[in-house]
Write a protein that holds these residues in place. Structure first.
Motif, PDB file in Angstrom:
ATOM      1  N   ASN A  60      34.868  29.344  46.302  1.00 16.64           N
ATOM      2  CA  ASN A  60      36.169  29.906  45.926  1.00 16.64           C
ATOM      3  C   ASN A  60      37.286  28.876  45.952  1.00 16.64           C
ATOM      4  N   ASN A  61      37.023  27.701  46.498  1.00 15.76           N
ATOM      5  CA  ASN A  61      38.064  26.697  46.657  1.00 15.76           C
ATOM      6  C   ASN A  61      38.227  25.809  45.425  1.00 15.76           C
ATOM      7  N   ILE A  62      37.449  26.052  44.391  1.00 19.77           N
ATOM      8  CA  ILE A  62      37.616  25.301  43.156  1.00 19.77           C
ATOM      9  C   ILE A  62      38.557  26.093  42.257  1.00 19.77           C
ATOM     10  N   GLU A  63      39.737  25.510  42.029  1.00 22.67           N
ATOM     11  CA  GLU A  63      40.841  26.199  41.363  1.00 22.67           C
ATOM     12  C   GLU A  63      40.813  26.058  39.846  1.00 22.67           C
ATOM     13  N   GLY A  64      40.273  24.949  39.351  1.00 18.21           N
ATOM     14  CA  GLY A  64      40.316  24.746  37.917  1.00 18.21           C
ATOM     15  C   GLY A  64      39.627  23.464  37.513  1.00 18.21           C
ATOM     16  N   VAL A  65      39.817  23.118  36.243  1.00 24.99           N
ATOM     17  CA  VAL A  65      39.170  21.933  35.680  1.00 24.99           C
ATOM     18  C   VAL A  65      40.140  21.263  34.704  1.00 24.99           C
ATOM     19  N   ILE A  66      40.136  19.935  34.721  1.00 23.05           N
ATOM     20  CA  ILE A  66      40.959  19.167  33.789  1.00 23.05           C
ATOM     21  C   ILE A  66      40.096  18.776  32.600  1.00 23.05           C
ATOM     22  N   VAL A  67      40.631  19.014  31.415  1.00 22.59           N
ATOM     23  CA  VAL A  67      39.928  18.651  30.180  1.00 22.59           C
ATOM     24  C   VAL A  67      40.862  17.738  29.398  1.00 22.59           C
ATOM     25  N   GLY A  68      40.364  16.586  28.995  1.00 23.03           N
ATOM     26  CA  GLY A  68      41.162  15.637  28.225  1.00 23.03           C
ATOM     27  C   GLY A  68      40.471  15.230  26.944  1.00 23.03           C
ATOM     28  N   LYS A  69      39.582  14.250  27.054  1.00 23.51           N
ATOM     29  CA  LYS A  69      38.939  13.658  25.872  1.00 23.51           C
ATOM     30  C   LYS A  69      38.240  14.695  25.007  1.00 23.51           C
ATOM     31  N   ALA A  70      37.617  15.695  25.610  1.00 15.26           N
ATOM     32  CA  ALA A  70      36.916  16.708  24.822  1.00 15.26           C
ATOM     33  C   ALA A  70      37.877  17.515  23.956  1.00 15.26           C
ATOM     34  N   ILE A  71      39.115  17.651  24.382  1.00 18.18           N
ATOM     35  CA  ILE A  71      40.138  18.309  23.554  1.00 18.18           C
ATOM     36  C   ILE A  71      40.581  17.355  22.448  1.00 18.18           C
ATOM     37  N   TYR A  72      40.891  16.113  22.834  1.00 16.07           N
ATOM     38  CA  TYR A  72      41.368  15.132  21.847  1.00 16.07           C
ATOM     39  C   TYR A  72      40.359  14.916  20.732  1.00 16.07           C
ATOM     40  N   ASP A  73      39.064  14.932  21.084  1.00 14.82           N
ATOM     41  CA  ASP A  73      37.994  14.702  20.100  1.00 14.82           C
ATOM     42  C   ASP A  73      37.623  15.962  19.311  1.00 14.82           C
ATOM     43  N   GLY A  74      38.208  17.122  19.694  1.00 15.68           N
ATOM     44  CA  GLY A  74      37.948  18.356  18.982  1.00 15.68           C
ATOM     45  C   GLY A  74      36.683  19.083  19.407  1.00 15.68           C
ATOM     46  N   ASP A  75      36.100  18.677  20.545  1.00 16.24           N
ATOM     47  CA  ASP A  75      34.882  19.345  21.037  1.00 16.24           C
ATOM     48  C   ASP A  75      35.203  20.704  21.675  1.00 16.24           C
ATOM     49  N   ILE A  76      36.409  20.843  22.182  1.00 13.80           N
ATOM     50  CA  ILE A  76      36.849  22.108  22.780  1.00 13.80           C
ATOM     51  C   ILE A  76      38.128  22.500  22.069  1.00 13.80           C
TER      52      ILE A  76
END
Length: 190
Positions: A174-190
């Motif tokens: 429960n202590n994992i609050e989130g995730v950072i996404v960078g390159k996968a957004i920039y490259d259009g994968d997400i």
């Protein structure tokens, strides 16, 4: 428009120089968007930290300065309650600082143990070996960090797909609050 909770900004110029190089640009972003913003990179003094707080960021990420001066981290957490995130950047379990240019002999978990009671608002754990590679996050190490941390943990480094985000969401910790996404957004994968 896509429902993100935060924008995560790292001033890479600042991380390398220890200065608030892109403060004006970051201030423009803060003023033009209606979203919480966390910023790291080059925040190595109370004066620089105050500058970011004054422009309206929600969280300041302290990494190199925290490792090099735990008293600074403690003072920052006391003065800016709920606004200080610890950026814990590790390579093979050991902390790296100064824009990842300098590797230490300090284990990430040992350092976390020594600052765990400082009142951090969150901890961002980045596996440097995975960052920007889109090879999936190092969940095994991140889970160890989350089990020890008294602050919520953000997964960072290696996200390549929605599946990686689902894997983070499915972790029973429960202590994992989130995730950072960078390159996968920039490259259009997400």
């Amino acid at each position: 428009d896509f429902g993100f909770n935060y924008i995560h900004i790292v001033d890479l110029d600042g991380a390398l120089t220890g200065e608030t190089v892109n403060l004006n640009l970051i201030e423009e972003i803060v003023k033009s968007l209606n979203i919480k913003i966390e910023v790291g990179g080059g925040i190595r003094s109370m004066e620089k930290l105050q500058k970011y707080i004054d422009i309206g960021i929600d969280k300041a990420i302290i990494g190199s300065a925290a490792v090099k001066d735990k008293q600074f981290l403690s003072m920052a957490c006391n003065k800016f309650k709920n606004q200080i995130a610890l950026g814990l950047d590790a390579k093979n379990g050991f902390i790296a600082v100064s824009g990842w240019q300098e590797e230490t002999k300090l284990k990430a978990l040992d350092f976390l143990s020594s600052v765990n009671d400082y009142g951090l608002s969150r901890l961002i754990y980045t596996d440097i070996n995975r960052d920007g590679t889109k090879t999936s996050p190092n969940l095994e190490e991140t889970i160890k960090v989350a089990e020890m941390s008294k602050a919520p943990v953000i997964v960072s480094g290696g996200v390549s797909s929605i599946k990686d985000i689902e894997n983070v969401k499915n972790i029973s910790n429960n202590n994992i609050e989130g995730v950072i996404v960078g390159k996968a957004i920039y490259d259009g994968d997400i």
